[in-house]
Design an enzyme around this catalytic site. Structure first.
Site, PDB file in Angstrom:
ATOM      1  N   ASP A 289      74.728 -19.061 -21.341  1.00  9.83           N
ATOM      2  CA  ASP A 289      76.037 -18.879 -20.714  1.00  9.83           C
ATOM      3  C   ASP A 289      76.149 -19.785 -19.486  1.00  9.83           C
ATOM      4  O   ASP A 289      75.135 -20.145 -18.865  1.00  9.83           O
ATOM      5  CB  ASP A 289      76.170 -17.416 -20.296  1.00  9.83           C
ATOM      6  CG  ASP A 289      77.587 -17.013 -19.931  1.00  9.83           C
ATOM      7  OD1 ASP A 289      78.274 -16.441 -20.781  1.00  9.83           O
ATOM      8  OD2 ASP A 289      77.982 -17.242 -18.770  1.00  9.83           O
TER       9      ASP A 289
ATOM     10  N   HIS B  35      77.192 -18.887 -16.686  1.00  9.71           N
ATOM     11  CA  HIS B  35      76.832 -18.064 -15.527  1.00  9.71           C
ATOM     12  C   HIS B  35      75.410 -17.524 -15.688  1.00  9.71           C
ATOM     13  O   HIS B  35      74.988 -17.183 -16.792  1.00  9.71           O
ATOM     14  CB  HIS B  35      77.796 -16.883 -15.384  1.00  9.71           C
ATOM     15  CG  HIS B  35      79.229 -17.287 -15.291  1.00  9.71           C
ATOM     16  ND1 HIS B  35      80.101 -17.213 -16.364  1.00  9.71           N
ATOM     17  CD2 HIS B  35      79.946 -17.773 -14.243  1.00  9.71           C
ATOM     18  CE1 HIS B  35      81.294 -17.641 -15.985  1.00  9.71           C
ATOM     19  NE2 HIS B  35      81.228 -17.979 -14.712  1.00  9.71           N
TER      20      HIS B  35
ATOM     21  N   ASP C  64      80.902 -20.474 -22.471  1.00 13.75           N
ATOM     22  CA  ASP C  64      81.756 -20.940 -21.384  1.00 13.75           C
ATOM     23  C   ASP C  64      81.195 -22.155 -20.651  1.00 13.75           C
ATOM     24  O   ASP C  64      81.785 -22.610 -19.669  1.00 13.75           O
ATOM     25  CB  ASP C  64      82.059 -19.808 -20.389  1.00 13.75           C
ATOM     26  CG  ASP C  64      80.866 -18.931 -20.094  1.00 13.75           C
ATOM     27  OD1 ASP C  64      79.747 -19.235 -20.561  1.00 13.75           O
ATOM     28  OD2 ASP C  64      81.038 -17.907 -19.401  1.00 13.75           O
TER      29      ASP C  64
ATOM     30  N   HIS D 176      75.616  -9.676 -17.088  1.00 15.29           N
ATOM     31  CA  HIS D 176      75.699  -9.480 -15.637  1.00 15.29           C
ATOM     32  C   HIS D 176      75.399  -8.033 -15.218  1.00 15.29           C
ATOM     33  O   HIS D 176      75.231  -7.769 -14.016  1.00 15.29           O
ATOM     34  CB  HIS D 176      77.085  -9.857 -15.113  1.00 15.29           C
ATOM     35  CG  HIS D 176      77.382 -11.319 -15.191  1.00 15.29           C
ATOM     36  ND1 HIS D 176      76.508 -12.283 -14.733  1.00 15.29           N
ATOM     37  CD2 HIS D 176      78.465 -11.985 -15.685  1.00 15.29           C
ATOM     38  CE1 HIS D 176      77.035 -13.479 -14.934  1.00 15.29           C
ATOM     39  NE2 HIS D 176      78.221 -13.327 -15.514  1.00 15.29           N
TER      40      HIS D 176
END
Length: 297
Positions: free
Chosen positions: A153, A155, A234, A117
């Site tokens: 991931d 995200h 995740d 991120h």
């Protein structure tokens, strides 16, 4: 160093994540087949390939000697954070050298804080420096002409996309739950950027079909010389932060697909870097499944 970074009681990105991974690798007997290396600190020169000087200097200046500094509601610096972030990024540089020099076939960087991120000029989402981007840029600096970064991931890897938005030598492929944090994603750019948004509730069949549809032709068209993985776990059905429903076996499956592509185009060279994964039991099992495939001949 990576275990000393602690953003507070109850924070999902906790030091216990690394212990859970090590316990799972030990339980499956996988540590008998790997060589372990301590991570050096990333240098400012290595960080500056992907981050602006103001961002780097700002984190050094913000790093507290006591107490905490909030970058956002989820991203906290405490006295051990800067050292952990430097070692996490440095691990990927060292792994890149080990793989490119032929010392090891593939590498997994069990590090935190995560990185995908972190944008060129912004820390966010538990991330300070973009670890996988630092490694990919190091490969480019060593003369590699085509690098792929693959991110599974839950995200979106907004930071990696931001860093390499104008870099034609890097292909970024990212699968992620959508709509979901951080609410970003450019449109797919053939040969440069592949985004694979997945609705909440997507399970094994939907994930596998989307990866085969989007990633395989992109990789075969791009022909990377080394493959980096933002390995977030995740999207697992047991994870408390995501809404996808992947199983342990899906991480073995996607890793086998990645290694196969690396064998076709990159001499089998893969550098994988830990990102998310917040249910400790599921994280350990999924990482073990991932590493087991990286170990396959």
């Amino acid at each position: 160093a990576c275990a000393a970074h602690d953003m507070g009681a109850g924070h999902p990105e906790s030091p216990a994540r690394l212990a859970a991974i090590r316990d799972a690798l030990l339980a499956r007997g996988l540590l008998d087949f790997v060589v372990e290396h301590d991570a050096p600190r990333a240098t400012r020169e290595q960080l500056a390939r992907v981050h602006g000087a103001a961002h780097i200097d700002g984190l050094f200046e913000l790093a507290p000697t006591a107490g905490v500094e909030f970058i956002d509601g989820d991203t906290v610096m405490m006295p051990a954070t800067l050292e952990a972030a430097l070692r996490a990024a440095g691990a990927v540089v060292a792994a890149t050298d080990l793989v490119m020099d032929g010392t090891v076939a593939r590498a997994f960087c069990s590090v935190r804080p995560p990185g995908h991120h972190a944008e060129r000029n912004r820390a966010m989402g538990f991330c300070f420096f973009n670890n996988v981007a630092v490694g990919a840029a190091h490969a480019l600096a060593r003369g590699v002409e085509r690098v792929a970064v693959l991110d599974f991931d839950v995200h979106h890897g907004n930071g990696t996309e931001d860093v390499f938005a104008d870099e034609p030598r890097v292909l970024v492929c990212s699968s992620f739950q959508h709509p979901f944090y951080p609410g970003t994603a450019r449109a797919t750019v053939p040969g440069r950027l592949v985004n694979t948004p997945l609705p909440a509730g997507t399970g094994s069949a939907g994930f596998r079909a989307a990866i085969e549809r989007d990633w395989v032709p992109a990789l075969d068209g791009f022909r990377p010389e080394i493959v980096f993985v933002s390995a977030g776990f995740d999207a697992h059905r047991d994870d408390p932060l995501g809404g996808l429903r992947l199983e342990d076996a899906d991480y073995a499956w996607v890793t086998r697909l990645i290694v196969a592509a690396a064998r076709r185009h990159a001499g089998g060279r893969v550098v994988s870097v830990l990102e998310g994964g917040y249910d400790l039991a599921a994280l350990g099992r999924a990482v073990a499944a991932h590493v087991a495939v990286l170990l396959e001949e």
